[in-house]
Design an enzyme around this catalytic site. Sequence first.
Site, PDB file in Angstrom:
ATOM      1  N   GLN A 272       0.373  -1.159   0.060  1.00 55.08           N
ATOM      2  CA  GLN A 272       0.183  -0.421   0.388  1.00 55.08           C
ATOM      3  C   GLN A 272       1.013   0.728  -0.007  1.00 55.08           C
ATOM      4  O   GLN A 272       1.413   1.477   1.303  1.00 55.08           O
ATOM      5  CB  GLN A 272      -1.134  -0.086   1.188  1.00 55.08           C
ATOM      6  CG  GLN A 272      -1.868   1.412   1.424  1.00 55.08           C
ATOM      7  CD  GLN A 272      -1.922   1.273   2.550  1.00 55.08           C
ATOM      8  OE1 GLN A 272      -1.455   0.935   3.443  1.00 55.08           O
ATOM      9  NE2 GLN A 272      -3.373   2.493   3.069  1.00 55.08           N
ATOM     10  N   GLY A 273       1.020   1.997  -1.541  1.00 54.89           N
ATOM     11  CA  GLY A 273       1.612   3.011  -1.136  1.00 54.89           C
ATOM     12  C   GLY A 273       1.140   4.215  -1.165  1.00 54.89           C
ATOM     13  O   GLY A 273       0.173   5.286  -2.058  1.00 54.89           O
TER      14      GLY A 273
ATOM     15  N   SER B   6       1.255   6.393   2.084  1.00 56.16           N
ATOM     16  CA  SER B   6       2.417   7.739   3.022  1.00 56.16           C
ATOM     17  C   SER B   6       3.656   8.240   1.568  1.00 56.16           C
ATOM     18  O   SER B   6       4.383   7.491   0.756  1.00 56.16           O
ATOM     19  CB  SER B   6       2.977   6.995   4.267  1.00 56.16           C
ATOM     20  OG  SER B   6       1.863   6.744   4.902  1.00 56.16           O
TER      21      SER B   6
ATOM     22  N   SER C 108       4.171  -1.403   3.609  1.00 51.92           N
ATOM     23  CA  SER C 108       5.200  -2.797   4.424  1.00 51.92           C
ATOM     24  C   SER C 108       4.947  -3.485   3.205  1.00 51.92           C
ATOM     25  O   SER C 108       4.174  -3.544   2.144  1.00 51.92           O
ATOM     26  CB  SER C 108       4.315  -2.867   5.689  1.00 51.92           C
ATOM     27  OG  SER C 108       3.907  -1.922   6.181  1.00 51.92           O
TER      28      SER C 108
ATOM     29  N   GLU D 136      -8.756  -2.075   5.830  1.00 51.72           N
ATOM     30  CA  GLU D 136      -7.955  -1.735   7.109  1.00 51.72           C
ATOM     31  C   GLU D 136      -7.927  -2.087   8.750  1.00 51.72           C
ATOM     32  O   GLU D 136      -8.033  -3.048   9.336  1.00 51.72           O
ATOM     33  CB  GLU D 136      -7.045  -0.760   6.765  1.00 51.72           C
ATOM     34  CG  GLU D 136      -5.261  -1.243   7.742  1.00 51.72           C
ATOM     35  CD  GLU D 136      -4.514   0.052   7.587  1.00 51.72           C
ATOM     36  OE1 GLU D 136      -4.799   0.886   6.291  1.00 51.72           O
ATOM     37  OE2 GLU D 136      -3.249   0.306   8.538  1.00 51.72           O
TER      38      GLU D 136
HETATM   39  C1  LIG Z   1       5.888   0.236  10.178  1.00 52.13           C
HETATM   40  C2  LIG Z   1       5.226   0.599  10.399  1.00 52.13           C
HETATM   41  C3  LIG Z   1       4.412   0.615   8.551  1.00 52.13           C
HETATM   42  C4  LIG Z   1       3.900   0.810   7.742  1.00 52.13           C
HETATM   43  N1  LIG Z   1       3.229   0.932   6.819  1.00 52.13           N
HETATM   44  C5  LIG Z   1       2.143   1.484   5.654  1.00 52.13           C
HETATM   45  C6  LIG Z   1       2.653   0.882   4.343  1.00 52.13           C
HETATM   46  O1  LIG Z   1       2.090   0.071   4.581  1.00 52.13           O
HETATM   47  N2  LIG Z   1       1.872   2.375   3.458  1.00 52.13           N
HETATM   48  C7  LIG Z   1       1.371   3.351   4.381  1.00 52.13           C
HETATM   49  O2  LIG Z   1       1.659   3.471   2.868  1.00 52.13           O
HETATM   50  N3  LIG Z   1       1.821   3.752   4.555  1.00 52.13           N
HETATM   51  C8  LIG Z   1       2.943   2.724   5.881  1.00 52.13           C
HETATM   52  N4  LIG Z   1       3.228   3.503   7.511  1.00 52.13           N
HETATM   53  C9  LIG Z   1       3.280   4.651   7.792  1.00 52.13           C
HETATM   54  C10 LIG Z   1       1.931   5.488   8.441  1.00 52.13           C
HETATM   55  O3  LIG Z   1       0.799   5.340   8.002  1.00 52.13           O
HETATM   56  C11 LIG Z   1       2.350   6.854   8.748  1.00 52.13           C
HETATM   57  O4  LIG Z   1       3.414   6.471   9.603  1.00 52.13           O
HETATM   58  C12 LIG Z   1       1.700   7.303   9.930  1.00 52.13           C
HETATM   59  O5  LIG Z   1       0.536   7.550   9.128  1.00 52.13           O
HETATM   60  C13 LIG Z   1       2.158   8.743  10.731  1.00 52.13           C
HETATM   61  O6  LIG Z   1       2.828   9.473   9.247  1.00 52.13           O
HETATM   62  P1  LIG Z   1       4.241  10.014   9.734  1.00 52.13           P
HETATM   63  O7  LIG Z   1       5.018   9.122   9.822  1.00 52.13           O
HETATM   64  O8  LIG Z   1       4.241  11.148   8.779  1.00 52.13           O
HETATM   65  O9  LIG Z   1       3.994  11.262  11.290  1.00 52.13           O
HETATM   66  P2  LIG Z   1       3.077  12.509  11.053  1.00 52.13           P
HETATM   67  O10 LIG Z   1       1.984  12.996  10.461  1.00 52.13           O
HETATM   68  O11 LIG Z   1       4.460  13.915  10.880  1.00 52.13           O
HETATM   69  O12 LIG Z   1       3.388  12.658  12.959  1.00 52.13           O
HETATM   70  C14 LIG Z   1       3.901  13.253  13.725  1.00 52.13           C
HETATM   71  C15 LIG Z   1       3.514  12.700  14.934  1.00 52.13           C
HETATM   72  O13 LIG Z   1       2.259  14.287  14.700  1.00 52.13           O
HETATM   73  C16 LIG Z   1       1.783  13.541  15.471  1.00 52.13           C
HETATM   74  N5  LIG Z   1       0.405  14.466  14.401  1.00 52.13           N
HETATM   75  C17 LIG Z   1      -0.102  14.529  13.492  1.00 52.13           C
HETATM   76  N6  LIG Z   1      -0.812  15.542  12.942  1.00 52.13           N
HETATM   77  C18 LIG Z   1      -1.686  15.108  14.476  1.00 52.13           C
HETATM   78  C19 LIG Z   1      -2.840  15.991  14.414  1.00 52.13           C
HETATM   79  N7  LIG Z   1      -3.581  16.402  13.587  1.00 52.13           N
HETATM   80  N8  LIG Z   1      -3.044  16.062  15.418  1.00 52.13           N
HETATM   81  C20 LIG Z   1      -2.649  14.958  17.031  1.00 52.13           C
HETATM   82  N9  LIG Z   1      -1.400  14.759  16.444  1.00 52.13           N
HETATM   83  C21 LIG Z   1      -0.847  14.831  15.109  1.00 52.13           C
HETATM   84  C22 LIG Z   1       1.254  12.325  15.290  1.00 52.13           C
HETATM   85  O14 LIG Z   1       0.022  11.162  16.044  1.00 52.13           O
HETATM   86  C23 LIG Z   1       2.783  12.028  15.518  1.00 52.13           C
HETATM   87  O15 LIG Z   1       2.668  11.461  16.934  1.00 52.13           O
HETATM   88  C24 LIG Z   1       3.646   2.713   8.380  1.00 52.13           C
HETATM   89  C25 LIG Z   1       4.279   2.805   9.209  1.00 52.13           C
HETATM   90  C26 LIG Z   1       4.786   2.368  10.337  1.00 52.13           C
HETATM   91  C27 LIG Z   1       5.543   3.009  10.994  1.00 52.13           C
END
Ligand SMILES: Cc1cc2nc3c(=O)[nH]c(=O)nc-3n(C[C@H](O)[C@H](O)[C@H](O)COP(=O)(O)OP(=O)(O)OC[C@H]3O[C@@H](n4cnc5c(N)ncnc54)[C@H](O)[C@@H]3O)c2cc1C
Lengths: 385, 358
Positions: A129-130, A132, A164, A247
């Site tokens: 799934q792409g 992020s 992932s 999901e």
């Molecule tokens: C093991 C793993 C597997 C993953 N697999 C996939 C995958 O297969 N496909 C895919 O597309 N993505 C995947 N992801 C990505 C995952 O969906 C994102 O990491 C996640 O949605 C958070 O986005 P970010 O990392 O950009 O953090 P950010 O959005 O930058 O957030 C950083 C911090 O700020 C907080 N924050 C952000 N916005 C708000 C708000 N509005 N209110 C309060 N707090 C906020 C967050 O909670 C976090 O603590 C994976 C991530 C991990 C760790």
Amino acid sequence: MDLRDSAEEAAFRAGLRDWLARSVPVTTGTAGAPARGRWDDVDAVRSFSAALHEAGYAGLTWPVEYGGRGLSPVHQAIYLEESARAEAGEHIGVIGLGMVGPTVIACGSPAQRAWYLPRILTGEIIFCQGFSEPEAGSDLSAVRTLARRDGDELVVTGRKVWSSYAHLADHCLLLARTDPDATRHRGLSCLLVDLRTPGVTVRPIRQMTGEAEFAEIEFDEVRVPLDAVVGEIGDGWRVAMTTLAHERGTFGFTLTARLEVAFRRLVATARARGRDTDPLVRDQIAARYVELEGLRWTNRRALAELRRTGTPGPETSVVKLRWSQAHQRLTALAVLLTADGRPDGWDRYWRREMLRSRANTIEGGTSQVLRNVIAERVLGLPRSY
Amino acid sequence: MDFALTGEQETWRDTAAKYLADERAAGDSDRTWADVTGLGWLDSELGTVELALLAEQLGHARSPLPWWSTIGLAGPALRAAGREPRRPATLAWAEEAGPGTLAALLAPHRPGGGMSCTVAADGTVRGRKVAVPHAAEAVDLVVAVAGPDGVELRLVDASALRPAPTDAGPAGLDPTRPAGTVELSGVASTPLVAADASGDVLAAIRRRTLALLAAEAVGVATRALAWAVGYATTRTQFGRPIGANQAVAHPLADLYGQVETARSLAYRAAWSVDAEPGPVADRAVAAAAVAGREAATAACETAIQTYGGSGFTWEQPLHHWYRRAWWLATFDGTVADLRAELAASLLDGASGQDAPGR
Ligand SMILES: Cc1cc2nc3c(=O)[nH]c(=O)nc-3n(C[C@H](O)[C@H](O)[C@H](O)COP(=O)(O)OP(=O)(O)OC[C@H]3O[C@@H](n4cnc5c(N)ncnc54)[C@H](O)[C@@H]3O)c2cc1C
């Protein structure tokens, strides 16, 4: 209210249990610790996936016309419970089976359904799934990867992260921007992209655990046919939300079933280390049990609601939020129990699990974002962001 | 496998909620008791799930009615003797020196059970019982006494007691659920449950009463959460509703999760009491009791915080629910005691797992 299996469900469960007992490879580690690497072997996972499909346990809830069994979510729940209890591996196409397939069923074209669905079921096609991107995690509407139209093709350029199983996958459900002038979630489209197309580079990303379960995907002028678009062009937000709903829907049971296994292992660890008589440890184990049971029965309540109304109840939204905390607390407790330096396999196992559990409150929507969703959509509080 | 309330169960719950929302329900206690009987809340055919739905609504309304002590504490003993609980009733089991909790009374289940309250050959009982729930209101008093063959359960007409039971009254945490002292100075009693059966009946009482209180706790928690959400939506500071701040909203979202899981466990426990008695029901009840008690106190505490200064005033009704929550949190043992019981069941028994068919 009757919390027992119906006669038909009981028969399904018994048949499945029997099949699992015969089909899940038996391996044990030292001192009863889970063997390492048992499901890391891609070929083993592939052949188990094929066996699952052959026995009719892949795509239980998918419509019969697409190769599924057309069974109720209750059967799916039973499958998830029993397979977790039997410590079976997951189908190699977890993302395809649980998320992409249902999205294609709901939003895809007849041609897409005919081509992708049977191949997802057999494990022939593995999806990732792409969604992020470096600049678009919680806020998916900020996706920048561009899919520019050129004749009857789309030309994709951009970078996805944390995808992932991308290193195992050969296809990707991609969220891209098809209209750079449209703001936020307008102007997005969902595409089914073959990762073997020229211009695609997959680079594994090393995780905190030392492993590389996810990867970044670079798209450099990748040409994709127009018929790879799921739904309409510009309809990507709705399609992506369908995927995310699946999901959450499917994973609640998976997560809880795995937590049940983790709990059983916690008890085994406490016994193996002779800590099962320590009153503080006992108190903590009981607390983790209450959390586990709370999730189990909340899932079942949500399932009943789903069966009755066709939509999961609001309780569903809390499962991932509470599961992630429960799992983190459980693995942290286990690491403390194995902190006496005895190398019996459990120490290594729990260290890895504890580190991995830090992702639980991030992946699939962070806990803060889930709280926003509950506050706004379930409790009706004013929007905070 | 179906975890949905039936249409009948929903109607049952809604009717109770409607009655309890009425002024009348808070009024004169004799009349209310007559209403309750008329509504069928004491009917013998009610299953534990139906009772739990009632208990939840009674907690939501923080009703002062002695319904729970009647149906949960005294009811199973009366029924075991072929009687129906009709008048406000309660169970007296704790003694200052003897076993204080039902669990403790059950544990050393041998002749006497460590109790000083005794019964003579002519059926008169002597001794002193403490912390008797609803002691002053109960008309029927079920008393656990040490007989020659072990613990017996006997019936005493409380209206004949001299002196009348004393109430710990408003000095206790929740003035609507007072506990009192009962002096039994050679009062007449009739036999209900003989020593050979009393262990099972007491275990059933404990199971049922903890399950009902877990549901009651969920009702308390639900009400407190609803208040907090309502206030967070309407109270403005810095030019916007306070609930638009995540520091206010997120604890409420967490609480919602805590309350819903506690509700799942409470319903499951109630179902389990009738459908799978034994160690499975005992675990289900203990888990529900832990989750319910924790949810009720957490919900009231978060609600008080959400209300700010006004949350701390007597005028704000929140403290009444908080008192009930604490009463629930300390009834017949603590959450830590319940967890110890769970741990014993999970770690010391032959099987640590529930039957996987469910
Ligand atoms: C093991 C793993 C597997 C993953 N697999 C996939 C995958 O297969 N496909 C895919 O597309 N993505 C995947 N992801 C990505 C995952 O969906 C994102 O990491 C996640 O949605 C958070 O986005 P970010 O990392 O950009 O953090 P950010 O959005 O930058 O957030 C950083 C911090 O700020 C907080 N924050 C952000 N916005 C708000 C708000 N509005 N209110 C309060 N707090 C906020 C967050 O909670 C976090 O603590 C994976 C991530 C991990 C760790």
